[in-house]
Design an enzyme around this catalytic site. Structure first.
Site, mmCIF file in Angstrom:
data_model
loop_
_atom_site.group_PDB
_atom_site.id
_atom_site.type_symbol
_atom_site.label_atom_id
_atom_site.label_comp_id
_atom_site.label_asym_id
_atom_site.label_seq_id
_atom_site.Cartn_x
_atom_site.Cartn_y
_atom_site.Cartn_z
ATOM 1 N N LEU A 112 -11.361 0.905 9.710
ATOM 2 C CA LEU A 112 -10.879 2.008 8.876
ATOM 3 C C LEU A 112 -11.009 1.673 7.392
ATOM 4 O O LEU A 112 -11.600 2.426 6.610
ATOM 5 C CB LEU A 112 -9.401 2.310 9.181
ATOM 6 C CG LEU A 112 -8.983 2.402 10.654
ATOM 7 C CD1 LEU A 112 -7.482 2.588 10.770
ATOM 8 C CD2 LEU A 112 -9.703 3.546 11.332
ATOM 9 N N THR A 113 -10.454 0.528 6.991
ATOM 10 C CA THR A 113 -10.303 0.188 5.576
ATOM 11 C C THR A 113 -11.641 -0.034 4.871
ATOM 12 O O THR A 113 -12.575 -0.611 5.433
ATOM 13 C CB THR A 113 -9.428 -1.081 5.445
ATOM 14 O OG1 THR A 113 -8.206 -0.854 6.135
ATOM 15 C CG2 THR A 113 -9.141 -1.435 4.004
ATOM 16 N N GLU A 114 -11.705 0.433 3.612
ATOM 17 C CA GLU A 114 -12.874 0.205 2.739
ATOM 18 C C GLU A 114 -12.354 -0.298 1.399
ATOM 19 O O GLU A 114 -11.155 -0.161 1.119
ATOM 20 C CB GLU A 114 -13.638 1.522 2.546
ATOM 21 C CG GLU A 114 -14.222 2.048 3.845
ATOM 22 C CD GLU A 114 -14.944 3.395 3.673
ATOM 23 O OE1 GLU A 114 -15.087 3.864 2.523
ATOM 24 O OE2 GLU A 114 -15.349 3.951 4.706
ATOM 25 N N PRO A 115 -13.234 -0.801 0.547
ATOM 26 C CA PRO A 115 -12.752 -1.299 -0.746
ATOM 27 C C PRO A 115 -11.913 -0.262 -1.512
ATOM 28 O O PRO A 115 -10.912 -0.609 -2.124
ATOM 29 C CB PRO A 115 -14.049 -1.635 -1.489
ATOM 30 C CG PRO A 115 -15.006 -1.996 -0.384
ATOM 31 C CD PRO A 115 -14.655 -1.102 0.772
ATOM 32 N N GLY A 122 -7.631 2.090 1.221
ATOM 33 C CA GLY A 122 -6.715 1.197 1.950
ATOM 34 C C GLY A 122 -5.595 2.029 2.546
ATOM 35 O O GLY A 122 -5.764 2.655 3.594
ATOM 36 N N GLY A 144 13.340 -29.871 3.462
ATOM 37 C CA GLY A 144 12.020 -30.324 2.989
ATOM 38 C C GLY A 144 10.995 -30.417 4.106
ATOM 39 O O GLY A 144 9.804 -30.142 3.897
ATOM 40 N N GLU A 186 -1.730 -2.368 9.183
ATOM 41 C CA GLU A 186 -1.325 -1.160 9.941
ATOM 42 C C GLU A 186 -0.361 -0.306 9.125
ATOM 43 O O GLU A 186 0.504 0.373 9.654
ATOM 44 C CB GLU A 186 -0.686 -1.519 11.292
ATOM 45 C CG GLU A 186 -1.472 -2.443 12.184
ATOM 46 C CD GLU A 186 -2.883 -1.992 12.442
ATOM 47 O OE1 GLU A 186 -3.218 -0.830 12.142
ATOM 48 O OE2 GLU A 186 -3.689 -2.812 12.927
HETATM 49 C C1 LIG Z 1 -5.432 -9.821 7.604
HETATM 50 C C2 LIG Z 1 -5.729 -8.359 7.522
HETATM 51 C C3 LIG Z 1 -6.219 -7.700 8.634
HETATM 52 C C4 LIG Z 1 -6.519 -6.341 8.564
HETATM 53 N N1 LIG Z 1 -7.056 -5.721 9.648
HETATM 54 C C5 LIG Z 1 -7.518 -4.440 9.522
HETATM 55 C C6 LIG Z 1 -8.258 -3.811 10.585
HETATM 56 O O1 LIG Z 1 -8.439 -4.376 11.650
HETATM 57 N N2 LIG Z 1 -8.764 -2.588 10.380
HETATM 58 C C7 LIG Z 1 -8.582 -1.906 9.215
HETATM 59 O O2 LIG Z 1 -9.077 -0.797 9.095
HETATM 60 N N3 LIG Z 1 -7.863 -2.464 8.181
HETATM 61 C C8 LIG Z 1 -7.350 -3.708 8.314
HETATM 62 N N4 LIG Z 1 -6.666 -4.298 7.280
HETATM 63 C C9 LIG Z 1 -6.425 -3.536 6.067
HETATM 64 C C10 LIG Z 1 -4.966 -3.157 5.892
HETATM 65 O O3 LIG Z 1 -4.599 -2.156 6.815
HETATM 66 C C11 LIG Z 1 -4.781 -2.730 4.429
HETATM 67 O O4 LIG Z 1 -4.902 -3.908 3.643
HETATM 68 C C12 LIG Z 1 -3.435 -2.070 4.186
HETATM 69 O O5 LIG Z 1 -3.357 -0.825 4.850
HETATM 70 C C13 LIG Z 1 -3.153 -1.852 2.701
HETATM 71 O O6 LIG Z 1 -4.255 -1.324 2.025
HETATM 72 P P1 LIG Z 1 -4.787 -2.043 0.706
HETATM 73 O O7 LIG Z 1 -4.942 -3.477 0.998
HETATM 74 O O8 LIG Z 1 -5.971 -1.300 0.205
HETATM 75 O O9 LIG Z 1 -3.582 -1.894 -0.313
HETATM 76 P P2 LIG Z 1 -3.295 -0.643 -1.244
HETATM 77 O O10 LIG Z 1 -3.392 0.624 -0.466
HETATM 78 O O11 LIG Z 1 -4.092 -0.766 -2.487
HETATM 79 O O12 LIG Z 1 -1.755 -0.888 -1.584
HETATM 80 C C14 LIG Z 1 -1.311 -1.778 -2.624
HETATM 81 C C15 LIG Z 1 0.187 -1.575 -2.830
HETATM 82 O O13 LIG Z 1 0.457 -0.208 -3.218
HETATM 83 C C16 LIG Z 1 1.409 0.386 -2.353
HETATM 84 N N5 LIG Z 1 1.092 1.793 -2.123
HETATM 85 C C17 LIG Z 1 -0.127 2.356 -1.942
HETATM 86 N N6 LIG Z 1 -0.006 3.682 -1.740
HETATM 87 C C18 LIG Z 1 1.309 3.968 -1.787
HETATM 88 C C19 LIG Z 1 2.092 5.159 -1.639
HETATM 89 N N7 LIG Z 1 1.555 6.348 -1.382
HETATM 90 N N8 LIG Z 1 3.446 5.061 -1.735
HETATM 91 C C20 LIG Z 1 4.043 3.884 -1.977
HETATM 92 N N9 LIG Z 1 3.350 2.726 -2.126
HETATM 93 C C21 LIG Z 1 2.013 2.760 -2.032
HETATM 94 C C22 LIG Z 1 1.296 -0.430 -1.050
HETATM 95 O O14 LIG Z 1 2.479 -0.361 -0.282
HETATM 96 C C23 LIG Z 1 1.020 -1.819 -1.583
HETATM 97 O O15 LIG Z 1 2.241 -2.417 -1.937
HETATM 98 C C24 LIG Z 1 -6.315 -5.644 7.346
HETATM 99 C C25 LIG Z 1 -5.799 -6.314 6.239
HETATM 100 C C26 LIG Z 1 -5.524 -7.658 6.299
HETATM 101 C C27 LIG Z 1 -5.003 -8.342 5.062
#
Ligand SMILES: Cc1cc2nc3c(=O)[nH]c(=O)nc-3n(C[C@H](O)[C@H](O)[C@H](O)COP(=O)(O)OP(=O)(O)OC[C@H]3O[C@@H](n4cnc5c(N)ncnc54)[C@H](O)[C@@H]3O)c2cc1C
Length: 448
Positions: free
Chosen positions: A52-55, A58, A292, A315
């Site tokens: 799902l996720t892209e740069p 998120g 420690g 998730e």
């Molecule tokens: C180890 C790992 C495994 C993963 N596995 C998968 C996978 O299998 N498939 C997949 O698709 N993705 C996967 N992900 C991606 C993961 O789901 C995303 O990293 C996560 O959903 C957050 O998106 P982001 O990193 O872009 O953070 P951002 O969306 O940029 O969020 C940054 C901060 O802003 C806050 N924020 C953003 N929008 C809002 C809002 N509307 N209201 C309040 N706060 C907000 C967030 O809570 C967070 O604190 C994985 C990530 C990691 C680190």
């Protein structure tokens, strides 16, 4: 329960083992041809990933850009673009959210696709992330270049229907994973606290230590109770869903089906938020109990602490769980369920606890009214987490009292009393904060 047990041993392995319920999504939404092609492969042990996720997409998955183009000539969809942070990015089977409708910019332009390793020459693992924790689970950046794929279900329903369903399953999975991590943190802490001696006695005998360990147990029991209650709601509504596929439901069954679906929707984000936050708190306290030694790699609590950190992020972050949960505060779903628990028969010795919970519920109701009355969306968003937490504390306290009522071996009484005491303070704290907070004060917090 299986998810919890596997995660107790290793949270990273739990991701490979099937945390995200990809196969269930295929079984539920794909056509017979896709099911026949892919499900036996899952049973043989092939892994799946949820892409799902892209740069730039998120938390906001409506922004997904990976492109799906239908080629009329060969009757096949092709995927082009990048996915990042994909757990099991090396999986043989990939469920990919992609933009199938050119010119759209929101969730209604997204569809769901299945791609597989028969086309590995078109799917490149460009990067394997170097992470803080869950190191046993590969997290990958993937590049799709003209990757042949099959449409799952109906066009445009990718995010709205299939991913929402998949994510709810995955959030339940993280709930179980979090409870497993909480249990592991507690097991390590209590074993160490019994063994380690200082000032001539085992450290478990110091109030500061036994309070910490008992609180870990109470949080663990509370979130496990919430996990099992949530999975029960999901099981019942899924059972109705299966039944509906075989025959017409009676009006009573239909109403029951909808009610359990609503409860599952309301409880899943609450479970994900609380269990993951408590897993982190328990992991933190587990190291504290070890002193420690806990900072050293020799003890498991060091790994548990690192593994726990992802739970409040993937998730859907805790903040996004609040976004999903708050409408169940404002529409009264949580309150209705709290009233249901309130009316359940309990062991009379817990009557005084119930009375205290009823006062807490009044504070919750007053706080919800106070925030709702402002009719100010930004203010509601600002206070949302406090309101969801208040509801959650009351719900988990009731679940523990009900467990303690059913329990013949006295396994839950302590946790019920300890959790309720903690919950009472938290609810009062949030109620006071909301009561004394002027709407305009939100501006003070704004960061330029
Ligand atoms: C180890 C790992 C495994 C993963 N596995 C998968 C996978 O299998 N498939 C997949 O698709 N993705 C996967 N992900 C991606 C993961 O789901 C995303 O990293 C996560 O959903 C957050 O998106 P982001 O990193 O872009 O953070 P951002 O969306 O940029 O969020 C940054 C901060 O802003 C806050 N924020 C953003 N929008 C809002 C809002 N509307 N209201 C309040 N706060 C907000 C967030 O809570 C967070 O604190 C994985 C990530 C990691 C680190």
């Amino acid at each position: 329960m299986g998810g919890e047990m596997v995660s107790r041993a290793d949270a990273g392995f739990a991701n490979i083992w099937g945390l995200q319920d990809c196969a269930e999504t295929i079984a539920e939404f794909a056509d017979e041809e896709i099911k026949a092609e892919f499900l036996p492969r899952v049973c043989e042990g092939q892994t799946c990933s949820m892409d799902l996720t892209e740069p730039d997409a998120g938390s906001d998955l409506q922004a997904v850009q990976l492109k799906a183009t239908y080629n009329e000539k060969d009757g096949i969809w092709y995927l082009n673009g990048v996915k990042r942070f994909i757990t099991n990015g090396d999986a043989q089977i990939k469920l990919v959210l992609a933009r199938s409708e050119e010119g759209t910019t929101d969730g209604r332009g997204l569809s769901y696709f299945i791609a597989d390793n028969k086309h590995d020459d078109t799917i490149k693992v460009r990067r394997i992330e170097n992470k803080l924790g869950i190191k046993g689970s590969p997290t990958c950046e993937l590049v799709f270049t003209n990757t042949p794929a099959k449409l799952v279900g109906v066009r445009r329903m990718g995010l709205i229907k299939y991913v929402m369903s998949l994510m709810n399953g995955a959030r339940l999975g993280v709930g179980a994973q979090s409870v497993g991590v909480s249990q592991a943190a507690y097991d390590q802490a209590i074993a160490y606290a019994r063994d380690r001696r200082q000032f001539g006695k085992a450290i478990i005998e110091f109030p500061a230590v036994y309070e910490m360990v008992s609180m870990m147990k109470a949080k663990l029991d509370a979130t496990r109770a919430l996990l099992y209650e949530t999975t029960r709601f999901v099981d019942v509504y899924k059972a109705y869903e299966s039944l509906e596929a075989t025959r017409k439901l009676t009006p009573e069954e239909k109403a029951d089906y909808k009610e359990y679906q609503r409860l599952a929707d309301a409880f899943t984000p609450m479970l994900k938020m609380f269990s993951s936050e408590y897993a982190n708190q328990n992991a933190y306290d587990s190291i504290q109990v070890h002193g420690g030694s806990g900072f050293m790699k020799d003890y498991a609590c060091e790994r548990i602490y690192r593994d726990a950190r992802i739970l409040t992020i993937y998730e859907g972050t805790s903040q996004l769980q609040v976004v999903a949960a708050i409408r169940h505060v404002t529409t009264g779903s949580y309150l209705k369920q709290i009233r249901h628990y309130e009316a359940q028969p309990i062991n009379p010795e817990f009557d005084s606890l119930r009375k205290r919970l009823m006062s807490m519920t009044t504070l919750y109701e007053n706080s919800v009214t106070r925030v709702a009355e402002t009719k100010n969306q930004e203010y509601l968003d600002f206070q949302a987490r406090r309101l969801v937490e208040m509801a959650g504390h009351i719900i988990m306290s009731y679940l523990l009292i009900l467990d303690a009522t059913r329990d013949k071996e006295d396994l839950f009484r302590k946790s019920a009393e300890i959790y309720l005491k903690f919950a009472e303070v938290e609810v009062r704290k949030h109620a006071t904060y909301i009561k004394t907070f002027e709407v305009e004060s939100v501006d003070v917090y704004k960061v330029q």
